[in-house]
Design a protein around this motif. Structure first.
Motif, mmCIF file in Angstrom:
data_model
loop_
_atom_site.group_PDB
_atom_site.id
_atom_site.type_symbol
_atom_site.label_atom_id
_atom_site.label_comp_id
_atom_site.label_asym_id
_atom_site.label_seq_id
_atom_site.Cartn_x
_atom_site.Cartn_y
_atom_site.Cartn_z
ATOM 1 N N UNK A 158 67.954 132.733 18.672
ATOM 2 C CA UNK A 158 67.014 131.605 18.689
ATOM 3 C C UNK A 158 67.146 130.845 20.005
ATOM 4 N N UNK A 159 66.112 130.059 20.317
ATOM 5 C CA UNK A 159 66.090 129.276 21.553
ATOM 6 C C UNK A 159 66.468 127.833 21.263
ATOM 7 N N UNK A 160 67.707 127.476 21.580
ATOM 8 C CA UNK A 160 68.204 126.105 21.403
ATOM 9 C C UNK A 160 69.266 125.849 22.457
ATOM 10 N N UNK A 161 69.808 124.647 22.480
ATOM 11 C CA UNK A 161 70.832 124.286 23.457
ATOM 12 C C UNK A 161 72.178 124.842 23.008
ATOM 13 N N UNK A 162 72.558 125.964 23.582
ATOM 14 C CA UNK A 162 73.771 126.650 23.170
ATOM 15 C C UNK A 162 75.056 126.035 23.677
ATOM 16 N N UNK A 163 74.960 124.919 24.444
ATOM 17 C CA UNK A 163 76.185 124.272 24.930
ATOM 18 C C UNK A 163 76.915 123.549 23.804
ATOM 19 N N UNK A 164 76.226 123.357 22.672
ATOM 20 C CA UNK A 164 76.843 122.708 21.501
ATOM 21 C C UNK A 164 76.639 123.622 20.298
ATOM 22 N N UNK A 165 77.512 124.634 20.148
ATOM 23 C CA UNK A 165 77.334 125.601 19.068
ATOM 24 C C UNK A 165 77.681 125.015 17.702
ATOM 25 N N UNK A 166 77.368 125.752 16.680
ATOM 26 C CA UNK A 166 77.637 125.313 15.306
ATOM 27 C C UNK A 166 79.079 125.626 14.935
ATOM 28 N N UNK A 168 81.810 124.799 16.188
ATOM 29 C CA UNK A 168 82.758 125.027 17.265
ATOM 30 C C UNK A 168 82.926 126.471 17.678
ATOM 31 N N UNK A 169 81.929 127.298 17.410
ATOM 32 C CA UNK A 169 82.014 128.695 17.803
ATOM 33 C C UNK A 169 81.694 128.850 19.292
ATOM 34 N N UNK A 170 81.602 130.080 19.760
ATOM 35 C CA UNK A 170 81.400 130.339 21.182
ATOM 36 C C UNK A 170 80.086 129.749 21.678
ATOM 37 N N UNK A 171 80.125 129.123 22.834
ATOM 38 C CA UNK A 171 78.921 128.532 23.412
ATOM 39 C C UNK A 171 77.934 129.616 23.846
ATOM 40 N N UNK A 172 76.665 129.207 23.948
ATOM 41 C CA UNK A 172 75.621 130.126 24.382
ATOM 42 C C UNK A 172 74.869 129.540 25.564
ATOM 43 N N UNK A 173 73.703 130.087 25.839
ATOM 44 C CA UNK A 173 72.915 129.620 26.980
ATOM 45 C C UNK A 173 72.056 128.416 26.584
ATOM 46 N N UNK A 174 71.664 127.660 27.595
ATOM 47 C CA UNK A 174 70.699 126.578 27.422
ATOM 48 C C UNK A 174 69.559 126.882 28.382
ATOM 49 N N UNK A 175 68.445 127.378 27.841
ATOM 50 C CA UNK A 175 67.342 127.846 28.675
ATOM 51 C C UNK A 175 66.524 126.698 29.276
#
Length: 268
Positions: A158-166, A168-175
């Protein structure tokens, strides 16, 4: 014997064509100016709306309660900019992030109603916004987890702000922008981008206490209010805000770069 067999085959073909004609008569799919609007059938049924108290990052107003819904059709995708322009005019594109296959944004609730009125006039159909209950039911597609993807979600889904994962899991991208509709895998009912990309307007007025006394069957939301429900989160929200049960609301006159919508159509 051959004549009897031929008659049976012809009858089967006739019945099949008749059924197809009856189904197509009420099918909400349409095409305007060469631009398609595609829908999937959402079955009637019931689900537990809201979130269990054990769900991380839940809000107190997400009180779990059983809701029964009639079947309906929901658009596969958020309304795109090419769909918006097909109805509102080629020069009418309010979006900041330009692209025909990107979801239209910068549209207020009131803007959306104007779009739907024009679409209905052109197609002689009765499209509308989903109710909040219809939206969550369709998003979950039979799941009971925080996301239709399960207990967690990644920015590959999904497209969301991955700097704040659910959780506390691994961070993702913020497009930092929208992406073309259908960029990720759909849920089990064939709906795309129910989590993230743009917030989706619903028809309900917002009341944080509505779940305490809402109707058990086909709830329509409060009779009045000052804000309208939006669901699904956006490209600019953290993972906790794109949960299936997460509720938010905005002034119906507000247009913003995270606000879009998708269509539904009732069954006849």
């Amino acid at each position: 014997m051959k004549q009897i067999l031929l008659s049976i085959i012809c009858l089967a073909v006739f019945v099949g064509c008749e059924r197809q004609t009856q189904q197509s008569k009420f099918a909400p799919d349409c095409e305007v100016g060469g631009i398609k609007f595609e829908f999937v059938e959402i079955p009637e049924g019931y689900f537990m709306m809201g979130s269990p108290e054990s769900e991380a990052e839940r809000k107190p107003e997400e009180i779990q309660h059983k809701v029964t819904l009639s079947g309906f059709y929901m658009a596969k995708y958020e309304v795109t900019q090419e769909q918006w322009k097909a109805i509102m005019g080629a020069d009418n594109n309010p979006s900041l992030f330009k692209g025909d296959k990107l979801p239209v944004e910068m549209v207020s609730y009131n803007d959306v109603l104007k779009f739907i009125d024009k679409l209905n006039e052109l197609t002689q159909k009765e499209y509308r916004l989903p109710t909040e209950a219809e939206w969550e039911y369709a998003c979950r597609a039979g799941t009971t987890t925080p996301f239709f993807t399960g207990d967690n979600i990644t920015t590959d889904q999904a497209n969301y702000d991955g700097t704040e994962p659910y959780m506390g899991t691994q961070t993702g991208v913020f497009r930092e922008k929208t992406v073309p509709v259908g960029s990720f895998q759909p849920n089990m009912w064939g709906l795309y981008d129910m989590h993230g990309n743009v917030w989706e307007w619903c028809s309900d007025w917002y009341d944080k206490d509505y779940y305490k006394n809402s109707p058990a069957t086909n709830p329509l939301g409060p009779d009045n209010g000052s804000s309208r429900i939006v669901r699904g989160g956006s490209w600019d929200e953290y993972a906790k805000q794109i949960r299936s049960a997460n509720r938010s609301a905005e002034n119906p006159e507000l247009s913003f770069i995270t606000l879009g919508f998708r269509l539904v159509h009732s069954k006849k």
